[in-house]
Design an enzyme around this catalytic site. Structure first.
Site, PDB file in Angstrom:
ATOM      1  CD  GLU A  63     -40.450 -35.380  84.049  1.00  0.00           C
ATOM      2  OE1 GLU A  63     -39.643 -35.216  84.983  1.00  0.00           O
ATOM      3  OE2 GLU A  63     -40.133 -35.840  82.942  1.00  0.00           O
ATOM      4  CB  CYS A  96     -39.398 -37.730  79.381  1.00  0.00           C
ATOM      5  SG  CYS A  96     -38.787 -36.200  80.109  1.00  0.00           S
ATOM      6  CE1 TYR A 104     -34.823 -29.294  83.885  1.00  0.00           C
ATOM      7  CE2 TYR A 104     -35.472 -28.001  81.979  1.00  0.00           C
ATOM      8  CZ  TYR A 104     -35.251 -29.226  82.577  1.00  0.00           C
ATOM      9  OH  TYR A 104     -35.481 -30.373  81.870  1.00  0.00           O
ATOM     10  CG  HIS A 160     -37.266 -37.857  75.279  1.00  0.00           C
ATOM     11  ND1 HIS A 160     -38.319 -36.998  75.521  1.00  0.00           N
ATOM     12  CD2 HIS A 160     -36.346 -37.606  76.263  1.00  0.00           C
ATOM     13  CE1 HIS A 160     -38.060 -36.267  76.589  1.00  0.00           C
ATOM     14  NE2 HIS A 160     -36.872 -36.627  77.059  1.00  0.00           N
ATOM     15  CE  LYS A 200     -24.284 -33.588  70.752  1.00  0.00           C
ATOM     16  NZ  LYS A 200     -23.802 -33.194  72.104  1.00  0.00           N
ATOM     17  CB  SER A 230     -34.236 -38.917  83.643  1.00  0.00           C
ATOM     18  OG  SER A 230     -33.687 -38.192  82.571  1.00  0.00           O
TER      19      SER A 230
END
Length: 392
Positions: free
Chosen positions: A80, A112, A144, A234, A243, A310
């Site tokens: 990307e 991704c 970013y 990922h 998490k 995403s």
């Protein structure tokens, strides 16, 4: 019976690193926000002369033989961080690696996730052409912006995988379950050099995509988490993946199985902690880190993988390790990462965000920076000129 899977894996990243202690001090943050809150320690930082093409070629150069170059008939780059709206990055890489000419070269995009799509396409090709080899490379630069919310989750790197019949690392088990949902959690329009991110929403979407795709996978394959010796995720940052593991971990799971999954998760994030986010390659860098650092995995073990891009596309599938897989891997990769040149905040801000200063005819020359096996030498009449470095 013919099997298809990953025969070789290579990795390349930049020659420069920003330690997050430096970033924390400069941004007046506690270091624990990064090392504990994100589970990151350092970020690979690229100069203008290192891009997705140079890293992709370097990652593949590490693993390819002359026989591979003769047998490869497809090159797929997932990214990307594209450098051209028309010409695929794989065309440059095909040339730099001197792969035989009668090959298909394409570029794939879906945030991704696209590396996983590339592996699927490669598998289908080898299924029809058992003598073929397909080079799949996930190569990206996560950038970013200075003092942005995502500054501490930047990074750069490429993972190259050679897909063949009768592979020597792991076989595909043909159990893929994918999901698509049209959302805006992370996106980068053509007119923007950096992405737009809804961080909290993206985290929720990542975890919900995992939960729902895993539930569908379980339904289709009558699977349990205890079926897997390890599960790779990922890795936009390792804490999010942790998490995810905890989200799908049954509360009544056997302690031995739970400890095995947790220990192997820790091994899968070792490289990412030092490199940061590499978008399409993050999942596969986790796989490589697991395979190269585990002392307990064995042939026959099943490894689950969760891919997420995403926008959003997610997929769960698994691999099975084959006899002798350790012989196809390295044990000294961390030493390479320790050789990177450490940047000050000032040098990082200058180096990572440098833009090409084009003349009227679309040309630019660059300062000399350290790169891997290949470098972007210049731009001439809007054409990118790549060279192979002569190392001692």
């Amino acid at each position: 019976m013919m099997t298809i899977g990953i025969d070789k894996i290579g990795f390349a990243t930049s020659q420069y690193v920003l330690n997050l202690e430096e970033l924390a001090q400069a941004r007046e943050q506690k270091i624990e926000k990064y090392t504990t809150g994100l589970m990151l320690d350092a970020l690979s930082i690229t100069p203008i002369t290192e891009d997705i093409v140079t890293m992709a070629a370097s990652a593949a150069q590490e693993i390819l033989t002359d026989d591979d170059r003769t047998s490869i008939d497809m090159v797929i780059i997932a990214t990307e961080s594209g450098i051209d709206q028309s010409k695929a990055a794989s065309v440059y890489v095909h040339h730099l690696l001197d792969i035989q000419p009668f090959a298909r070269s394409i570029e794939m995009k879906e945030a991704c996730y696209a590396g996983t799509a590339g592996l699927n396409y490669a598998k289908l090709h080898v299924e029809k052409n058992p003598e073929s080899k397909v080079l799949v490379i996930a190569s990206d630069i996560a950038k970013y912006g200075i003092e942005s919310a995502g500054e501490s989750t930047q990074g750069a790197g490429a993972v190259a995988m050679l897909v063949t019949s009768n592979p020597r690392i792991a076989t595909f088990l043909d159990d893929n379950v994918a999901q698509t949902r049209d959302i805006y959690d992370f996106w980068r329009p053509n007119y923007s050099t950096t992405p737009f991110v809804d961080g909290i929403y993206s985290t929720k979407q990542y975890l919900d995509s995992l939960k729902t795709t895993w539930a569908e996978y379980q339904k289709r394959h009558e699977a349990e988490l205890s079926d897997f010796a390890a599960f790779c995720f990922h890795l936009p940052y390792p804490k999010l993946a942790l998490k995810g593991l905890n989200k799908i971990m049954p509360k009544d799971m056997d302690n031995q199985a739970k400890n095995q999954l947790t220990d192997n998760f820790d091994l899968s994030i070792q490289y990412s902690r030092q490199v940061g986010n590499i978008y399409t390659g993050s999942l596969y860098l986790g796989l490589l880190s697991l395979l190269e650092n585990s002392q307990t995995l064995k042939a026959g073990d099943q490894i689950g993988l969760f891919s997420y891009g995403s926008g959003a596309v997610s997929e769960i599938f698994s691999l099975q390790l084959v006899d002798g897989f350790k012989g196809m891997l390295r044990s000294d990769r961390m030493a390479d990462l320790e050789k990177r040149c450490t940047l000050s905040i000032g040098d990082y801000e200058k180096l990572f965000y440098e833009e090409a200063d084009l003349t009227e005819d679309g040309s630019a020359s660059f300062d000399t920076y350290a790169t891997g096996d290949y470098a972007l030498k210049s731009i001439q009449n809007h054409q990118r000129i790549y060279v192979r470095n002569e190392h001692d």
